[in-house]
Design an enzyme around this catalytic site. Sequence first.
Site, PDB file in Angstrom:
ATOM      1  CD  GLU A 303      14.657   2.960   2.506  1.00  0.00           C
ATOM      2  OE1 GLU A 303      13.931   3.820   2.012  1.00  0.00           O
ATOM      3  OE2 GLU A 303      14.338   2.310   3.521  1.00  0.00           O
TER       4      GLU A 303
HETATM    5  C1  TNX Z   1      10.922   2.246   1.766  1.00  0.00           C
HETATM    6  S1  TNX Z   1      10.933  -0.188   0.203  1.00  0.00           S
HETATM    7  C2  TNX Z   1      11.453   1.207   2.518  1.00  0.00           C
HETATM    8  C3  TNX Z   1      10.845   0.881   3.808  1.00  0.00           C
HETATM    9  C4  TNX Z   1       9.697   1.792   4.142  1.00  0.00           C
HETATM   10  C5  TNX Z   1       8.872   2.023   2.890  1.00  0.00           C
HETATM   11  C6  TNX Z   1       7.625   2.808   3.132  1.00  0.00           C
HETATM   12  C7  TNX Z   1      12.176  -0.438   1.009  1.00  0.00           C
HETATM   13  C8  TNX Z   1      13.017  -1.531   0.558  1.00  0.00           C
HETATM   14  N1  TNX Z   1      12.417   0.348   2.063  1.00  0.00           N
HETATM   15  O1  TNX Z   1      11.825   0.930   4.836  1.00  0.00           O
HETATM   16  O2  TNX Z   1       8.929   1.187   5.127  1.00  0.00           O
HETATM   17  O3  TNX Z   1       9.671   2.702   1.958  1.00  0.00           O
HETATM   18  O4  TNX Z   1       6.825   2.864   1.986  1.00  0.00           O
END
Ligand code: TNX
Length: 486
Positions: A303
């Site tokens: 992300e």
């Molecule tokens: C996505 S999964 C994220 C996390 C959040 C999560 C909550 C991922 C690699 N990144 O930063 O905590 O969703 O479900």
Amino acid sequence: MDNLSPKPAFAAPTGEKFILSPTAQILVESPMPELLRLGNFLADALRDATGYALPVSVKRAAETRNNISLALDADATLGAEGYTLNITPEAVALKAHRAAGLFYGIQTLRQLLPPATENAAPQNRACEIACGILRDAPRFAWRGTMLDVARHFFKVEEVKRYVDLLAAYKLNRLHLHLTDDQGWRIEIKTWDKLATIGGSTGVNGKNGGYYTQDEYRELVAYAAERYIVVVPEIDMPGHTNAALASYPDLNCSGSAPALYTGTDVGFSSLCIDKEITYQFVDDVVRELAALTPSAYIHIGGDEAHATDKDAYVRFIERVQQIVHAHGKQMMGWEEIAQAQLSPQTIVQHWFSDHAAQAVRQGARVILSPAHKAYLDMQYNETSPLGLHWAGYVEVQDAYNWDPATQIEGVTEQDILGVEAPLWSETLTTLSDIEYMAFPRLAGIAEIGWSPQAVRDWSEYRQRLAAHGARWTQLGINFYRSPQVPW
Ligand code: TNX
């Protein structure tokens, strides 16, 4: 024997019973320290359960009768984690090629005792173990869970208790998400404000804190005694507000943002074109590598919405070199597959189709599909904890999938294993962790361990009910799903 989880690869019960007597002994085949330690580990578990003395000693000839024996075996057919358990009315014989296999055999043996034995209060009564032969070994080498100690911090004692539960289900990896926007949870001596400033708070201002390096080492050692490898994650270049708030120099602007206690994602980024960024990464990875006996350093990479795509790729490729320079293997969330990866890099699938891109580069994959394996997803609309961006994940959803057919272009040979992440935006206590992890984590553990051919939901839900009785004895706050006949 019908209630074991993960379900063993092969089990042939005879219907007879071995009765553990008050004078039983635990005999190890040689004075090797690891064998004696395992003998004592088993003795401790059974002593609590029975109130018997259960002395541990090195076996002399022909004294197996009435006793439990542990031995290492030259036969390598069941691999480093496999074991054979032969239980007759006369004796219990556990054999494995490596110590880890003995440890998993011990976990199986514990599950063959009645649920009441999970309770620490000594029972002082006849303890029966079902007879039969078990030959068991895991499907996948990587059977893990991830705990987010960044959004809310959890103390060493809480994580240790979670480790005990993981070991009981033959999981062998604990990935710790040590840093995020809301908190930096590991002491770094060359950049001490990361922990003292960046670790001072958490979501909604709750559960601040960090592990000193000594505490972290203690946790790694505790897990290792249970054959669990701790995999540390420092998330970058995004999810870095806690670091950026601690050191103005890490920001492109030269000024530090405030600490963050909300739950948004994708807004922070290290400054990709500043040289100090790589000094920072090098120092952090060096200190972390020194705390990490295993091969893996997880660098996050998810992300990174606030990082330009080309800059992101350059950053990941440079970080990969830094990880290699410190003698470690890099892991990252699947977005890293957009960069050029070395074949030893491990890619963790969670949401998109980057995993196939990783496989085409020769990398191996760990599967954590959010709509099946995310332990922070709510079970249903009424779940008091958790999120639901990937959907609701009931016990059946978490169990009923096969890694080998999950992603187009990713086959059994490409898959190192499975991992169930538990993100902690909505979790503040160990009891919260337990509620989200149980029962679903037992299902993920079985996906990682048991052959696909022996897994079936309608049979599993019955078996799971028997584990509910154990969890009740252990005081675990588990979700009593209406899908399971508790
Ligand atoms: C996505 S999964 C994220 C996390 C959040 C999560 C909550 C991922 C690699 N990144 O930063 O905590 O969703 O479900």
